[in-house]
Design a protein around this motif. Structure first.
Motif, PDB file in Angstrom:
ATOM      1  N   GLN A   1       2.220  -3.633   8.118  1.00  0.00           N
ATOM      2  CA  GLN A   1       1.337  -3.821   6.971  1.00  0.00           C
ATOM      3  C   GLN A   1      -0.106  -4.026   7.441  1.00  0.00           C
ATOM      4  O   GLN A   1      -1.035  -3.423   6.894  1.00  0.00           O
TER       5      GLN A   1
ATOM      6  N   GLU B   1      -1.645  -0.782   8.596  1.00  0.00           N
ATOM      7  CA  GLU B   1      -2.056   0.048   7.454  1.00  0.00           C
ATOM      8  C   GLU B   1      -3.349  -0.476   6.844  1.00  0.00           C
ATOM      9  O   GLU B   1      -4.209   0.303   6.432  1.00  0.00           O
TER      10      GLU B   1
ATOM     11  N   HIS C   1       1.088   1.338   2.806  1.00  0.00           N
ATOM     12  CA  HIS C   1       0.779  -0.086   2.700  1.00  0.00           C
ATOM     13  C   HIS C   1       1.569  -0.715   1.562  1.00  0.00           C
ATOM     14  O   HIS C   1       2.136  -1.806   1.709  1.00  0.00           O
TER      15      HIS C   1
END
Length: 150
Positions: free
Chosen positions: A101, A104, A141
């Motif tokens: 995450q 991203e 994401h």
């Protein structure tokens, strides 16, 4: 026609843009390897839920690296073959997905910066390329964020 294209090519792409495109390539190579590794090694039940999607995302990320490398090459730059550091979170799927995450999020920021520079340099093609890729990065994401929220 060939002379016109060469003139355009020689004047296109600042050194800053070329460096940013190489940063983008290094990041795309990193996550494509990182995500494929996750797909291969995660065999616990919690990994099965994400496994197919992570494999799909890894392939999309490699395609991004290819598209960006082609653009950089057109602009007269030399695409990197070195990924950023590949981060392997071990057995903890949630820790690894948190790292994914964050990767991203860094990518989204970089691509917004590249789009802004492309606008300032009147580079419509690079802007369009990164707007298209950015949309997919935001979907990635969202996947990681949603998986972690569950």
């Amino acid at each position: 026609m060939t002379q016109e294209r060469n003139d355009i090519k020689e004047g296109a792409g600042s050194e800053k843009m070329k460096a940013m495109l190489n940063d983008a390539i290094a990041g795309e190579l990193q996550v494509s390897i990182q995500y494929m590794w996750q797909h291969v090694v995660w065999k616990k039940p919690e990994g099965y839920t994400a496994n197919d999607e992570i494999k799909r995302i890894a392939i999309v990320e490699m395609k991004h690296a290819e598209m960006i490398a082609e653009r950089l090459n057109y602009l007269g730059g030399i695409p990197t073959t070195k990924p950023y550091e590949i981060v392997l979170g071990g057995e903890d799927i949630h820790e690894q997905l948190k790292q994914d995450q964050e990767a991203e999020e860094r990518t989204i920021k970089l691509y917004n910066d590249i789009i802004e520079l492309a606008v300032n340099e009147h580079d419509v093609t690079t802007r369009h390329l990164f707007e298209r890729i950015l949309e997919e990065e935001e979907e990635h994401h969202d996947f990681f964020t949603s998986f972690l929220d569950d």
